[in-house]
Design a protein around this motif. Structure first.
Motif, PDB file in Angstrom:
ATOM      1  N   PRO A 162      31.029  -3.658 -55.933  1.00 14.77           N
ATOM      2  CA  PRO A 162      30.085  -3.874 -55.148  1.00 14.77           C
ATOM      3  C   PRO A 162      30.295  -5.328 -55.267  1.00 14.77           C
ATOM      4  O   PRO A 162      29.437  -6.323 -54.393  1.00 14.77           O
ATOM      5  N   VAL A 163      30.416  -5.813 -56.447  1.00 15.60           N
ATOM      6  CA  VAL A 163      29.929  -6.771 -56.706  1.00 15.60           C
ATOM      7  C   VAL A 163      31.311  -8.528 -55.867  1.00 15.60           C
ATOM      8  O   VAL A 163      30.529  -9.291 -55.385  1.00 15.60           O
ATOM      9  N   ILE A 164      32.488  -8.068 -55.977  1.00 18.48           N
ATOM     10  CA  ILE A 164      33.882  -8.659 -55.295  1.00 18.48           C
ATOM     11  C   ILE A 164      32.902  -7.950 -53.358  1.00 18.48           C
ATOM     12  O   ILE A 164      32.885  -9.273 -52.854  1.00 18.48           O
ATOM     13  N   PHE A 165      32.654  -7.386 -52.994  1.00 19.36           N
ATOM     14  CA  PHE A 165      32.098  -7.750 -51.941  1.00 19.36           C
ATOM     15  C   PHE A 165      30.593  -8.446 -51.359  1.00 19.36           C
ATOM     16  O   PHE A 165      31.376  -9.721 -50.101  1.00 19.36           O
ATOM     17  N   THR A 166      29.583  -8.142 -52.155  1.00 19.95           N
ATOM     18  CA  THR A 166      28.902  -9.648 -51.803  1.00 19.95           C
ATOM     19  C   THR A 166      28.706 -10.932 -52.621  1.00 19.95           C
ATOM     20  O   THR A 166      28.534 -11.773 -51.937  1.00 19.95           O
ATOM     21  N   LEU A 167      29.763 -10.782 -53.245  1.00 22.11           N
ATOM     22  CA  LEU A 167      30.237 -12.170 -53.801  1.00 22.11           C
ATOM     23  C   LEU A 167      30.893 -13.315 -52.396  1.00 22.11           C
ATOM     24  O   LEU A 167      31.046 -14.101 -52.523  1.00 22.11           O
ATOM     25  N   THR A 168      31.695 -12.273 -51.964  1.00 22.78           N
ATOM     26  CA  THR A 168      32.743 -12.638 -51.030  1.00 22.78           C
ATOM     27  C   THR A 168      31.639 -12.983 -49.233  1.00 22.78           C
ATOM     28  O   THR A 168      31.316 -14.144 -48.918  1.00 22.78           O
ATOM     29  N   LEU A 169      30.828 -11.827 -49.462  1.00 22.10           N
ATOM     30  CA  LEU A 169      29.863 -12.473 -48.254  1.00 22.10           C
ATOM     31  C   LEU A 169      29.368 -13.825 -48.502  1.00 22.10           C
ATOM     32  O   LEU A 169      28.690 -14.593 -47.723  1.00 22.10           O
ATOM     33  N   ALA A 194      35.009 -17.785 -57.627  1.00 20.44           N
ATOM     34  CA  ALA A 194      33.895 -17.407 -57.184  1.00 20.44           C
ATOM     35  C   ALA A 194      32.449 -18.516 -58.101  1.00 20.44           C
ATOM     36  O   ALA A 194      31.619 -18.619 -57.199  1.00 20.44           O
ATOM     37  N   ALA A 195      32.514 -18.397 -59.293  1.00 21.58           N
ATOM     38  CA  ALA A 195      31.782 -19.093 -59.945  1.00 21.58           C
ATOM     39  C   ALA A 195      31.922 -20.481 -59.664  1.00 21.58           C
ATOM     40  O   ALA A 195      30.666 -21.423 -59.985  1.00 21.58           O
ATOM     41  N   ARG A 196      32.591 -21.080 -59.659  1.00 23.93           N
ATOM     42  CA  ARG A 196      32.650 -22.577 -58.783  1.00 23.93           C
ATOM     43  C   ARG A 196      32.747 -22.818 -57.518  1.00 23.93           C
ATOM     44  O   ARG A 196      31.942 -23.847 -57.191  1.00 23.93           O
ATOM     45  N   ALA A 197      32.435 -21.820 -56.684  1.00 26.96           N
ATOM     46  CA  ALA A 197      32.812 -22.277 -55.106  1.00 26.96           C
ATOM     47  C   ALA A 197      31.134 -22.091 -54.877  1.00 26.96           C
ATOM     48  O   ALA A 197      29.826 -21.469 -55.493  1.00 26.96           O
ATOM     49  N   ARG A 198      30.984 -22.903 -53.284  1.00 27.06           N
ATOM     50  CA  ARG A 198      29.288 -23.233 -52.641  1.00 27.06           C
ATOM     51  C   ARG A 198      28.949 -21.659 -52.011  1.00 27.06           C
ATOM     52  O   ARG A 198      29.609 -21.544 -51.867  1.00 27.06           O
ATOM     53  N   ALA A 217      22.313  -7.046 -51.239  1.00 26.28           N
ATOM     54  CA  ALA A 217      23.353  -7.138 -52.055  1.00 26.28           C
ATOM     55  C   ALA A 217      23.362  -5.079 -52.005  1.00 26.28           C
ATOM     56  O   ALA A 217      24.556  -4.831 -50.918  1.00 26.28           O
ATOM     57  N   ALA A 218      22.724  -4.787 -51.375  1.00 27.79           N
ATOM     58  CA  ALA A 218      22.477  -2.518 -51.280  1.00 27.79           C
ATOM     59  C   ALA A 218      23.213  -2.548 -49.899  1.00 27.79           C
ATOM     60  O   ALA A 218      23.740  -1.837 -49.163  1.00 27.79           O
ATOM     61  N   ALA A 219      22.952  -3.619 -49.165  1.00 28.82           N
ATOM     62  CA  ALA A 219      23.386  -3.803 -48.010  1.00 28.82           C
ATOM     63  C   ALA A 219      24.769  -3.146 -47.288  1.00 28.82           C
ATOM     64  O   ALA A 219      24.947  -3.287 -46.704  1.00 28.82           O
ATOM     65  N   GLY A 220      25.221  -4.672 -48.210  1.00 27.53           N
ATOM     66  CA  GLY A 220      26.651  -5.342 -48.052  1.00 27.53           C
ATOM     67  C   GLY A 220      27.290  -4.737 -48.876  1.00 27.53           C
ATOM     68  O   GLY A 220      28.994  -3.923 -48.182  1.00 27.53           O
TER      69      GLY A 220
END
Length: 451
Positions: A368-375, A433-437, A444-447
């Protein structure tokens, strides 16, 4: 909402939640199945992992078409098509068990997983939509909890049905009676799964009006052509990076899970030890057969605790995410998982078995974290990005093959180096991801549908 329609919506949500449980249960059955077919058909580790390949390659084939199907056919027809494919997959598995043909096992798993892929695309937004919008997060999280429960129960029942008397250590042979019993267990499992899916299909057909009224309408982007959806996804650097991350995460998780029983059964880990039976809950679940050491069936039952760790970790991780940045938590969890893999690979012994089982705790938040960070960082549409991330679950097809190749040549312990490398790359993804815009805020729940 009147009482009658409210009750109908509640029943529809209960049925959707059952779908989450069903696909978690069916997916985790692949773990004991890999060990079973290795013995039943006298296969190498790479050949046995073709079962995993056949299952997870379906995500690559069906993910984008499933999104396009949902946009055009809406929820109920999509769910019924998915359940129909799952029933067909179960019937092929029944034929495979009765004819003892490994090729049919692969075909059945591919068809079954294609149905599950379509089901996931339809069920995630539906679970969030069935009821008061204020509680959409709760409903999807609640449904995902049942998915995790399914992944915990699957290996316990699968090991009980598939692995009785099955041994794959060098110098051991499977008798015809043991082989027939294992095939009968496979037949029994998929027969009852087929019945459950048929019952769910009937329920969704009868409650189609209630479900369709609550189902969310697809966005304009989702109604575009399949080619446009794919082109949109591939236009974003972060959608591609997120796809790679999901590929590696699912690959690592599945590679560990599908070889865990074989790893624990190894004489260099638990094969000659009774120590695991002294651990209260674990020993009870494994159920000692009175013979010294851990048999393949007992090891197969222990795999449930690898997936159970992910279930517990998801609950704890949800709380931690309320206090810590997702990127930092992902970096920490991936680094720890990599370290645990390396410890188990090089230290060996009884402790290595407990460490390997505990990796599931740290897998918990990754999907879920990879998913939402990417979205959040992707410049492509949410539908296109989600489609690519679901497509990337094919990592579960390829990484286990590599782990199987290492196992054949260097043993089950050193095969853990493969997921260790995957986790190391995921740690770099978290740092990047921490450095990206951040491009957009996401729900998050829906993604994140969970895996």
């Amino acid at each position: 909402m009147d009482r009658k329609s409210g009750t109908g919506t509640l029943l529809a949500f209960a049925a959707v939640t059952t779908l989450f449980f069903a696909w978690g249960f069916i997916t985790s059955l692949v773990d004991p199945l890999v060990a079973a077919v290795k013995g039943i058909f006298t296969l190498s580790n790479v050949q046995a992992q073709l079962s995993t390949f056949a299952f997870f390659i379906a995500y690559g084939v069906a993910s984008f078409p499933a999104a396009a199907l949902l946009a055009r056919a809406r929820s109920i027809p999509t769910i019924l098509i998915a359940l129909g494919m799952m029933i067909a997959g179960c019937l092929v598995m029944l034929a495979a068990a009765n004819l003892a043909v490994f090729t049919l096992v692969l075909a059945g798993l591919f068809i079954l997983a294609s149905g599950i892929t379509i089901l996931q695309v339809a069920a995630n937004p539906l679970a969030a939509a069935l009821g008061n919008p204020r509680y959409s997060h709760f409903r999807l999280t609640f449904s995902q909890t049942f998915n995790s429960l399914g992944t915990f129960i699957g290996p316990l029942l699968g090991a009980h049905l598939f692995l009785a008397g099955v041994e794959v250590k060098p110098g051991t042979e499977i008798t015809q009676a043991v082989r027939a019993n294992a095939l009968a267990g496979i037949d029994s499992a998929y027969f009852w799964i087929c019945g459950l899916i048929a019952a769910l299909a009937l329920f969704f057909w009868l409650s189609r009006r209630v479900v369709e009224n609550a189902a969310p309408a697809p966005s304009a982007e989702a109604r575009g052509s399949l080619t446009a959806l794919i082109a949109d996804a591939f236009s974003s650097r972060w959608a591609l990076l997120g796809g790679l991350a999901i590929f590696l995460y699912v690959g690592a998780e599945v590679a560990i899970g599908t070889q865990m029983a074989l790893f624990l059964n190894d004489d260099a880990v638990w094969g000659r030890s009774d120590a695991p039976f002294a651990v209260p809950l674990l020993g009870l679940a494994m159920g000692s057969d009175g013979v010294a050491g851990v048999s393949l069936q007992e090891a197969g039952k222990a795999v449930a605790f690898y997936w159970g760790g992910a279930m517990v970790g998801r609950m704890v991780g949800s709380l931690l995410l309320a206090f810590f940045r997702a990127t930092r938590l992902l970096a920490l969890f991936t680094a720890v998982a990599a370290g645990m893999c390396l410890y188990a690979a090089f230290a060996g012994g009884v402790d290595a078995g407990f460490v390997a089982l505990s990796i599931g705790l740290f897998n918990s938040i990754m999907f879920p974290v990879i998913f939402t960070l990417t979205l959040e960082r992707s410049t492509a549409s949410a539908e296109a990005t989600s489609g690519l991330l679901c497509f990337a679950i094919i990592g579960g097809a390829f990484v286990p093959l590599l782990a199987g190749l290492v196992s054949d040549n260097f043993g089950y312990l050193l095969a853990l180096i493969v997921p260790a490398l995957c986790y190391a790359v995921l740690c770099l993804f978290a740092i990047a991801a921490a450095r990206a815009r951040v491009v957009r805020g996401v729900d998050a729940a829906a993604g994140a549908g969970g895996h």
